[in-house]
Design a protein around this motif. Sequence first.
Motif, PDB file in Angstrom:
ATOM      1  N   ARG C 189      73.399  76.800  90.793  1.00 43.57           N
ATOM      2  CA  ARG C 189      73.030  76.410  91.261  1.00 43.57           C
ATOM      3  C   ARG C 189      72.402  77.856  92.458  1.00 43.57           C
ATOM      4  O   ARG C 189      72.962  78.582  91.817  1.00 43.57           O
ATOM      5  CB  ARG C 189      74.094  74.957  92.582  1.00 43.57           C
ATOM      6  CG  ARG C 189      75.506  75.614  93.188  1.00 43.57           C
ATOM      7  CD  ARG C 189      76.281  74.983  93.790  1.00 43.57           C
ATOM      8  NE  ARG C 189      77.374  75.272  93.819  1.00 43.57           N
ATOM      9  CZ  ARG C 189      78.419  75.096  94.633  1.00 43.57           C
ATOM     10  NH1 ARG C 189      78.527  73.762  94.992  1.00 43.57           N
ATOM     11  NH2 ARG C 189      79.376  76.190  94.789  1.00 43.57           N
ATOM     12  N   LYS C 190      72.526  77.220  93.703  1.00 46.68           N
ATOM     13  CA  LYS C 190      71.630  78.639  94.392  1.00 46.68           C
ATOM     14  C   LYS C 190      72.588  78.835  95.316  1.00 46.68           C
ATOM     15  O   LYS C 190      71.847  79.665  96.312  1.00 46.68           O
ATOM     16  CB  LYS C 190      70.305  77.139  95.183  1.00 46.68           C
ATOM     17  CG  LYS C 190      68.887  77.202  94.342  1.00 46.68           C
ATOM     18  CD  LYS C 190      68.149  76.590  94.836  1.00 46.68           C
ATOM     19  CE  LYS C 190      66.684  76.428  93.450  1.00 46.68           C
ATOM     20  NZ  LYS C 190      67.315  76.056  92.165  1.00 46.68           N
ATOM     21  N   SER C 191      73.640  77.840  95.769  1.00 43.92           N
ATOM     22  CA  SER C 191      74.570  79.040  96.655  1.00 43.92           C
ATOM     23  C   SER C 191      75.861  78.940  96.082  1.00 43.92           C
ATOM     24  O   SER C 191      76.062  78.123  95.254  1.00 43.92           O
ATOM     25  CB  SER C 191      74.443  78.182  97.629  1.00 43.92           C
ATOM     26  OG  SER C 191      75.365  78.494  98.608  1.00 43.92           O
ATOM     27  N   GLU C 193      77.683  80.712  94.054  1.00 47.65           N
ATOM     28  CA  GLU C 193      77.527  80.727  92.396  1.00 47.65           C
ATOM     29  C   GLU C 193      78.323  82.193  91.635  1.00 47.65           C
ATOM     30  O   GLU C 193      79.404  82.434  92.712  1.00 47.65           O
ATOM     31  CB  GLU C 193      76.178  80.837  92.358  1.00 47.65           C
ATOM     32  CG  GLU C 193      75.539  80.354  90.965  1.00 47.65           C
ATOM     33  CD  GLU C 193      77.396  79.486  90.760  1.00 47.65           C
ATOM     34  OE1 GLU C 193      77.614  79.065  89.995  1.00 47.65           O
ATOM     35  OE2 GLU C 193      76.198  77.938  91.036  1.00 47.65           O
TER      36      GLU C 193
END
Lengths: 160, 786, 293
Positions: C189-191, C193
Motif C-alpha cells: 500500500r502507499k503508506s 509500508e
Amino acid sequence: MKKIVTLTINKEHYEVAVEPNRTLADLLRYDLGLTGTKKGCDTGDCGACTVVLDGDVVNSCLVLALQADNTTIETIEGLSNEDGLHPLQEAFVEKGAIQCGFCTPGMIMSAKNLLDKNGNPSDTEIREGLSGNLCRCTGYTKIFEAVSSQCSDNQGGSNE
Amino acid sequence: MSKFDVINSYAPRIDCPDKATGKAIFTDDLSKPGMLYGAMLQSPHAHAKILSIDTSKAKALEGVKAVITSKETGSVKYGVSPARYDETMFATDKVRYVGDEIAAVAATSLEIALNAVALIQVEYEVLPAVLTVEDAMKEGAPQLHEAFTNNLCAEVHQEFGNVEEGFKQCDIIKTTTMKNKRQDGAFIEMQACIAEYDRRGTLTLTTSTQVPHYVQRTVAMVLGMDVGKVRVIKPYVGAGFGIKAAANHQELACCFLARMLKKPVKMNYTREQVFMYGRARHQFSHTITTGAKKDGTLVALKHECYLDGGAYTSFGIATVYYTGSLLAGPYKLPNMSYDGYRVYNNKPACGAQRGHGAVIARAVFEQQMDMIAEEIGMDPLELRIKNMMNTGDTTCNDLNMSSFGMSECIEAVRDGSGWDKKKGNMPKGKGIGMACGFFVSGAGFPIYRSDTFHGTVIVKLTEDGGTALVYTASAEIGQGSDTAFAMIVGEALGIPLENVRLASGDTDMGVDLGAYSSRQTLMTGHAAKEAGEHAKQQVLEVLAEQLDTPLEDMDIKNGCIEFKNQTPDFSALRTRYIKEHRGWTDNPESEKLTFKEASRIAFLEKGSIVGTGKYRPHWLGGKFKGAAVGTSPAYGCSAQVAEVTVDMETGQITIDNIVDAHDCGKAINRNSVEGQMQGSISMGIGETMHEEVIFNDKGQVLNSDLAEYKIVTAMDMPPVKAIVVESDEPNGPYGAKEVGEGAIMPTIPAILNAVYDATGVRMNELPLTPERVYTAIQAYKERSNA
Amino acid sequence: MLLPKFEFYEPTSIQEAIDLKKKYRGKAKLMAGGTDLLVHLKKKLVTADHLISLAKIKELSQVQQAGDTLKIGTCVTMSQLSKSAVIQEKFGAIKTASDNLGTHLIRNRATLGGNVCNASPAGEALPSLIVYQAQVRLQGPEGKRKIPVESFFKGPGKTDIHEGEILVGFQLPLPEKNYGAHYLQLGKRKSSEINVVNVAAFVEINPADQTVKTARIALGSVAATPIRSFHAEDVLTNKAPGEAVFYEAGEAARHKDCQPIDDFRGTAAYRRAMIGVLTKRTLETACKLAMAQ
C-alpha cells in the motif's frame, strides 16, 4: 523506581511521579485522566494516541513518560475551550468526518499540527499529514473535506 | 424540497461534538473505585489436549485475587446460533486454536495479572493440527469436534427452479472459481469491558459491543443468572463491523470474576488478541457457473462454496446460508442451486463481517456478468439493466423486493462516472469496471427462535414540555444510529432535532437486537417512529379536550401546533403555561401554540407523557430449510464504477476513483448515508487490495498488528463520489432502508472488472497484491505469446 | 500492553552514554527514537534491564556540513532529514527514503541511527546511505572508528558494532558535479509500508562524452543485508545512459546480484523481478538528474 516528571499539558503545569516503563499515552490516560487520547494498538501503527510534543505530532504510545520531562504537550482536550470547539473540530462535526470517533482525537491532532505548520496544504500533503492515523469507518473522504475546509485558501468559501 | 422537517436532511450528528473534543467515553476510558484488572491465558498450540492445569503459583502471587479455569466456571456451552453452541468460556479437555482461552486472572494491577498468567502451568499433549479446508476434509484428518465428523461444521444444499434444465436453454455458460483471504475487522478500538456486581445480585457489564441484548442473554445463560439481573451497557464503541456482534470470552470471564470477587474487574484485548479472537470475514472458495441466452437473459446459476470456518461456529451457520441466498438477486434468475460447506480447522473462528457471507460470491458473479456481456458484445451496464428485477419482484428463494432503485443506481453511476464515454476507450494500463449489489435491511428473524420484538423505544417528554427524551437499547457504534433515531423521533413528534435528547445502548432501556445485519435504521427506526407518534397522540388528546377541537384536526410540526381549520382560542392555555413558568424566561411569544406549551399542559393533566414503540417484521420468506436467512423487510441496492491504473511491470494497482450510487430508501440523514457508502468502499478496497490474515504452519497469526495487516490509509483512498438514490420503501419507517453493508457489495467486483479492462487478466484470488497481479499478467503474456 | 520493567537513563554526553553501556553491558539497550525498540520490548522480542536514551546528547541530533563532508548524527529523525536543506539539495535519495519511512508520526521519532542499527534487510535508508558511500562513525571505550556503511551490516539485525560501542553518526562525502541519485521502494500500500524490495542508485556522468563515469546501486530486501549490485554497475559504466542499458542493468541486478528468499511479504521470484524493474527505474531518474546538472 519512580521519577518525577514536570511537563506542561494544554497550558497546565503537571508534576507526576512515574515508573520508567510508563508510556506517555498511559500517563495521560490512566494517571492524568486525559482519556481523549486513545489507544488502538499500543505499537505505533494506528495513530489514535497522537499528541503534539514540543510542536511535533508523535505516537504517545511510543514515547516514555520520562522522555516527556520538561516538554510541552497538546492533547485533544486542549483544543476546545469555554467559547466552543476549535474551528477544525467544528469542521469535523459539520462535514461528517466522524463516525465511531475513536480515531478522531488523534486525527484532529495530526490535522491541526499539519495546518499549524502549513496553512495551505495540498491534497497530497493532507493525505501525507494524516497517513499515520488509521480510520476504519469513514474512508477518509469527509476527513479530507473537513481539513481542506480549514486551509487558508478555502476559508470563507466553499471547497470543490 | 423534502416533505419532511427533520429527517431526509444533512444533519451534523448529535454524538460528534463529544467525539471531536475527546469527551466521548469509550470502555477503556472508564475506571471504577477498587477496580481489579483481569488477564487471560490463551493456548499457544493450535490443537492440544489439556492434561493438567496448575494455578497454584499464580494464586500465590501477591496481588492476585482469583484464578479461574473451567473447573471454577463450569462448561456451559454457548455460541451464536442456539442450533450450534460449541464454545465454552474456557477450554476443558482440549484447545482448538492458538488463542483458545484456558484461564483468567484478576489482580490489583494489570502487571500482576499478566505475571500471574505467565505462572499458570498447563501440561499439553500436542495434537496434529489442520489449518486449511483441504486438510481438514481429508480422510483421517484430525477432528476438532467429536459431534461433527469430517470437520464439517455445516452444509447447505438448495435448489430453486431446475438448474440442469435451465442450462440446457443457455447459449453461454461460464464457470469460474475464486477465493478471498480471511479478513480482520480492524476496528480501531480493541475490545474492552468492565464488570461489576452489586450486593443485591445485579451484574453490570460495560463493554465494547454491537449487541448489548445478545451479550446480556449469553452472560445470563453462561453464568446461570436471570436475564433481568444482568445489565449490559455499551458506551461509545470504536466500531465493530460484525466482529463485536456476539459475546466474547473476555466479557464472560470478566463477569464471572466480578461476581466471584464482588469487585469491579476490567479487561482489555491487545491488538494481537483481537486478531487471535478473529470472528471476521471467512475465506470463501467459490465455484460458480452462470448460464445465459445469447440475448443476455440470465437463466441459471450453480454455486458451490467452501468456507474456512476456524475452530468454532460463531455466526457460521448464518454465514454459509447467506453465501448462497444473496445471489438470487438483484437480477431475475429463475433457477439457482447452492451447495455450501463450512469447515472447521485449527484457526480462530470466523464470523460475520460487513456484507455477511455474500461479498465474495457477489465478486465472482459480477465478474461473470461482465464475461457474458463481453462474449455477446453487450455493454456490461446494459446487460445488468436488462436482467434487473423490478420493485415488487420476488427472487427464486422468496426474497421480496418491496422497493428497488437498482436501475436508478446504475443510471446514476453511468452519468456520474462518464461511463458511456470511457468504457472501451481507456488508454493502456487503465481500466473501468462496474458492479451491482444489494443487502438486507435487518435479518427477518432474531438469532434465537423467538417472537420477541426486534426493537423497543421509549419517548418521555420532560415535565417542562421542552424536550423529548428517547431511550433505546440500540447500539450506536459509529454508524450514526443515535442521530437517526433522534431525527425520527423529532419528525414523528413534530419537533426540531435540538429538542430531542437520546440515550442508547443499555439493556435497561428496552429490547433491541443491536447493530448487525444493517437492521437498526429500519427496525429500531420503526419503533422510534411509533414511540414518537404515541407521545404526540397523548399530547394531542389532552389538547383536543382542552381546546374542544377534534384530534384529527390538529398536528404538531416544527415545534408548533397546526390546526387544520380555524385556530381555536388557546389564550387560556397560554396563560396557564405562563403562570406555571413564572420566573422563567421562555414565555412563548409566537402566534402559534407551541409544542412546549401543549406538552406542559399534557403533563399537568396526565403526569409523565411516555410514548412507546416496538417493531418486529411480518413473517418473511419461504418454507424450505434455511429460508429465514436472507429474508428482510427490505433490501438496499448499490451500483459502483471503479477506475484503475495498473503498473504492468510491477503489478501495482492504483484506484483512481470510485462512483457509488446507493438506494437507501428515504435517507434519514444524508450525512450518515454518505459516510456509510464511503466507509464501505474503503473496507472493500482494503479487502480487494491488501487485507489478509496470514498464518504460519503452527496456526499462529503472522501479521497480528496494523502495520502488517494492511487496511486502507489516507494515502490509499481514492476520491469517491457518493450519490444517494432514494426510493420509498413501504416496509421502512418514512420509507427508509439500509446502507451500511450493501455499499460494500459492488466494490470488489467493480475493481476486478476494471483491472480486467486495464490488463485483460481475470483475477481469481484476493487480495490483489502487486505480486499476485504481476504473476497473473506474466501468465497471461505467456498464454498470449504461445 | 505493558513495557517490561527497566531503568531509564538519558545521558547528555557521548562519554556518559559509553560509560553507562560499559557498566550494564548486555543488560542495557541503547535507544534513539524508540519507534522499533519500544515495540519490540512490548512484544517481548527483546529484553533490557537498562535503557539508555541517546536523545539528550545534542551533537547526535545535528546535520552538519563541514567542507566536502556531511555529518549526520545518529539521532537525527527522518522528518529532520526530509526538511534539511543540504539533504534536499545534495542527497535526494536520502530525502526520498526518509519521506517514505513509516508514517508521518513515526518519521517524527524514528532516527537514521536507529534505522541503520536495526539492520533490517528492508531498511528504508540503507540503500541510499550505501550509494552515497556513507561511513558509520562508532565510538566506544576503546576509542573511535569509522567504517563504510556497506560493510557494517552482517545479517538481519546484525551489525559490526562491538560490545560497548555506540553508533554516533554518519559521514558522507558531498557529491560533486554531474551526479544524480534516486531511491524507490515497493510495497502493498502507499503508506506505512514494509518493503517488498527497495533500490537506490547513484550515477555520475562524464560531461565530456555523456557516458556513465560511476554507478553505485544498492538493493534492499533481497539478501540478508542490503547489498551492492556490482553487475548492474558494470553494465552501466562507460556506457551512454538509455532505456536499453537501464534494462540490461536491471536484468543484471535481478539475475546476478540478488539472493532473495520467500517470506509472507513476497516470494523470491517476485522480489527478483521487481529488483529488475526498480533498478531500471531508479537509474532512469538518477541519470536524468545527473544529466540535468
